[in-house]
Design a protein around this motif. Structure first.
Motif, PDB file in Angstrom:
ATOM      1  N   THR A   4      23.607  -9.289 -18.732  1.00 27.76           N
ATOM      2  CA  THR A   4      23.552  -9.796 -17.517  1.00 27.76           C
ATOM      3  C   THR A   4      23.885  -8.575 -16.413  1.00 27.76           C
ATOM      4  O   THR A   4      24.255  -7.949 -16.243  1.00 27.76           O
ATOM      5  N   ILE A   5      21.946  -8.752 -15.482  1.00 21.95           N
ATOM      6  CA  ILE A   5      22.307  -7.812 -14.086  1.00 21.95           C
ATOM      7  C   ILE A   5      22.298  -8.895 -12.944  1.00 21.95           C
ATOM      8  O   ILE A   5      21.921 -10.060 -12.455  1.00 21.95           O
ATOM      9  N   ILE A   6      23.388  -8.878 -12.195  1.00 16.51           N
ATOM     10  CA  ILE A   6      24.279  -9.273 -11.304  1.00 16.51           C
ATOM     11  C   ILE A   6      23.451  -8.560  -9.935  1.00 16.51           C
ATOM     12  O   ILE A   6      24.028  -7.351  -9.808  1.00 16.51           O
ATOM     13  N   ILE A   7      22.931  -9.599  -9.101  1.00 18.10           N
ATOM     14  CA  ILE A   7      22.265  -8.976  -7.597  1.00 18.10           C
ATOM     15  C   ILE A   7      22.867  -9.629  -7.052  1.00 18.10           C
ATOM     16  O   ILE A   7      22.032 -10.805  -6.285  1.00 18.10           O
ATOM     17  N   PRO A   8      23.572  -9.205  -5.823  1.00 17.33           N
ATOM     18  CA  PRO A   8      23.979  -9.965  -4.701  1.00 17.33           C
ATOM     19  C   PRO A   8      22.559  -9.867  -3.820  1.00 17.33           C
ATOM     20  O   PRO A   8      22.531  -8.180  -3.365  1.00 17.33           O
ATOM     21  N   THR A   9      22.331 -10.128  -2.728  1.00 19.64           N
ATOM     22  CA  THR A   9      21.386  -9.905  -1.520  1.00 19.64           C
ATOM     23  C   THR A   9      21.501 -11.063  -0.237  1.00 19.64           C
ATOM     24  O   THR A   9      22.055 -12.153   0.190  1.00 19.64           O
ATOM     25  N   LYS A  10      20.681 -10.337  -0.095  1.00 24.13           N
ATOM     26  CA  LYS A  10      21.517 -11.303   1.654  1.00 24.13           C
ATOM     27  C   LYS A  10      19.297 -10.191   2.528  1.00 24.13           C
ATOM     28  O   LYS A  10      19.710  -9.468   3.296  1.00 24.13           O
ATOM     29  N   ASN A  11      19.259 -11.427   2.594  1.00 17.22           N
ATOM     30  CA  ASN A  11      17.970 -11.607   4.098  1.00 17.22           C
ATOM     31  C   ASN A  11      16.750 -10.435   3.729  1.00 17.22           C
ATOM     32  O   ASN A  11      16.368  -9.906   4.699  1.00 17.22           O
ATOM     33  N   ARG A  12      16.869 -10.249   2.502  1.00 20.55           N
ATOM     34  CA  ARG A  12      15.383  -9.440   2.568  1.00 20.55           C
ATOM     35  C   ARG A  12      14.351  -9.708   1.094  1.00 20.55           C
ATOM     36  O   ARG A  12      14.900  -9.329  -0.106  1.00 20.55           O
ATOM     37  N   THR A  13      13.855 -10.472   1.190  1.00 21.77           N
ATOM     38  CA  THR A  13      13.239 -11.001   0.364  1.00 21.77           C
ATOM     39  C   THR A  13      12.000  -9.584  -0.003  1.00 21.77           C
ATOM     40  O   THR A  13      11.624 -10.091  -1.661  1.00 21.77           O
ATOM     41  N   ASN A  14      11.437  -9.356   0.691  1.00 23.18           N
ATOM     42  CA  ASN A  14      10.983  -7.898   0.385  1.00 23.18           C
ATOM     43  C   ASN A  14      11.120  -7.365  -1.020  1.00 23.18           C
ATOM     44  O   ASN A  14      10.999  -7.296  -2.269  1.00 23.18           O
ATOM     45  N   PHE A  15      12.831  -6.934  -0.841  1.00 22.11           N
ATOM     46  CA  PHE A  15      13.962  -6.308  -2.114  1.00 22.11           C
ATOM     47  C   PHE A  15      13.620  -6.503  -3.925  1.00 22.11           C
ATOM     48  O   PHE A  15      13.614  -7.062  -4.110  1.00 22.11           O
ATOM     49  N   ILE A  16      13.582  -8.432  -3.226  1.00 21.74           N
ATOM     50  CA  ILE A  16      14.339  -8.784  -4.333  1.00 21.74           C
ATOM     51  C   ILE A  16      12.844  -8.979  -5.416  1.00 21.74           C
ATOM     52  O   ILE A  16      12.472  -9.173  -6.505  1.00 21.74           O
ATOM     53  N   GLN A  17      11.931  -9.049  -4.701  1.00 23.83           N
ATOM     54  CA  GLN A  17      10.046  -9.070  -5.152  1.00 23.83           C
ATOM     55  C   GLN A  17       9.847  -8.198  -5.426  1.00 23.83           C
ATOM     56  O   GLN A  17       9.553  -8.499  -7.143  1.00 23.83           O
ATOM     57  N   ARG A  18      10.166  -6.835  -4.760  1.00 22.11           N
ATOM     58  CA  ARG A  18       9.838  -5.649  -5.501  1.00 22.11           C
ATOM     59  C   ARG A  18      10.726  -5.583  -7.147  1.00 22.11           C
ATOM     60  O   ARG A  18      10.269  -4.499  -8.344  1.00 22.11           O
ATOM     61  N   GLN A  19      12.589  -6.120  -6.845  1.00 20.54           N
ATOM     62  CA  GLN A  19      13.395  -6.194  -8.439  1.00 20.54           C
ATOM     63  C   GLN A  19      12.134  -6.750  -9.329  1.00 20.54           C
ATOM     64  O   GLN A  19      12.486  -6.703 -10.111  1.00 20.54           O
ATOM     65  N   LEU A  20      12.093  -8.164  -8.531  1.00 18.21           N
ATOM     66  CA  LEU A  20      11.339  -8.980  -9.770  1.00 18.21           C
ATOM     67  C   LEU A  20       9.745  -8.510 -10.352  1.00 18.21           C
ATOM     68  O   LEU A  20       9.654  -8.571 -11.795  1.00 18.21           O
TER      69      LEU A  20
END
Length: 239
Positions: A4-20
């Motif tokens: 399992t990769i745990i990914i803390p994130t805040k206010n950065r939709t583009n970075f989430i999209q890039r990872q996915l």
């Protein structure tokens, strides 16, 4: 893939999209846990992006605006059911074949609590906070490697040159206790240095850390880190 990769994130939709996009294209078969501290409007945008990948990837998405990166991870790691886990900031990428190499090594070497491969720092648009800009630099990034039999000796090695441990592939039972050990720190103390030092020292107390030869991690250099933004005067003035 038993991770399992745990990914803390805040206010950065583009970075989430890039990872996915990356993990979808590289046939990653483990779990992705997003610990989202975004503002409500951006959180809704993140939901839409994540939902677009739900058929290709095993994703769980949690929303909590009040906790630091380490505190969010400490909560989510208790929900992990896989044998291995790792922490990954939203602007970085752990390379899928590198994950497989680490898991294969840890399966055969029970005296190691964690493993990683070669790591690099990437610069996009000269440090701007861009997910899809021009690559303007890449340099090696040093990670911890120690094979001493003594826990004290391993921790001494770590403090001779403190660098990242939380993005190694870690046995989940070790990761749970490691994050529990820093979860009692308040928001300021668990951000930046104290959370990482407490977490890293615990992992080193439980076993060795192996550096393998394959490409493993790309960290992005940039000028703004929203999750750990703080008032430095207030930070230093706390008891």
């Amino acid at each position: 893939m038993n991770i399992t990769i745990i990914i803390p994130t805040k206010n950065r939709t583009n970075f989430i999209q890039r990872q996915l996009q990356y993990y979808s294209k590289t046939n990653y078969t483990g779990f992705l846990f997003f610990g989202d501290a975004s503002d409500d409007v951006i959180y809704e945008e993140n939901v839409k992006v994540i939902n677009a990948f739900n058929k290709q990837l095993k994703i769980k998405h949690y929303h909590n605006k009040e906790k630091s990166s380490e505190q969010v991870t400490a909560d989510l790691v208790k929900l992990v059911s896989t044998k291995y886990t790792t922490l990954l900031p939203d602007d970085d990428l752990i390379i899928t074949p590198g994950i497989e190499e680490c898991i294969e090594f840890l399966e055969k070497n029970s005296d190691y609590s964690a493993a990683h491969g070669k790591a690099y720092e990437m610069n996009i648009n000269y440090g701007k906070d861009d997910a899809y800009g021009k690559l303007t630099g890449i340099t090696p990034y040093r990670m911890v490697s120690t094979d001493e039999n003594s826990a004290i000796d391993r921790i001494k090695t770590y403090f001779n040159y403190v660098t990242n441990i939380n993005m190694t592939i870690v046995r989940t039972e070790v990761a749970v206790d490691a994050f529990k050990s820093c979860n009692g720190l308040d928001y300021y103390f668990s951000s930046l240095v104290f959370g990482e030092l407490t977490h890293g020292s615990f992992i080193l107390s439980k076993g060795k850390i192996k550096a393998l030869g394959g490409t493993y991690l790309f960290r992005q250099l940039h000028n703004s880190q929203y999750f750990d933004a703080m008032n430095i005067v207030e930070w230093f003035s706390k008891p």
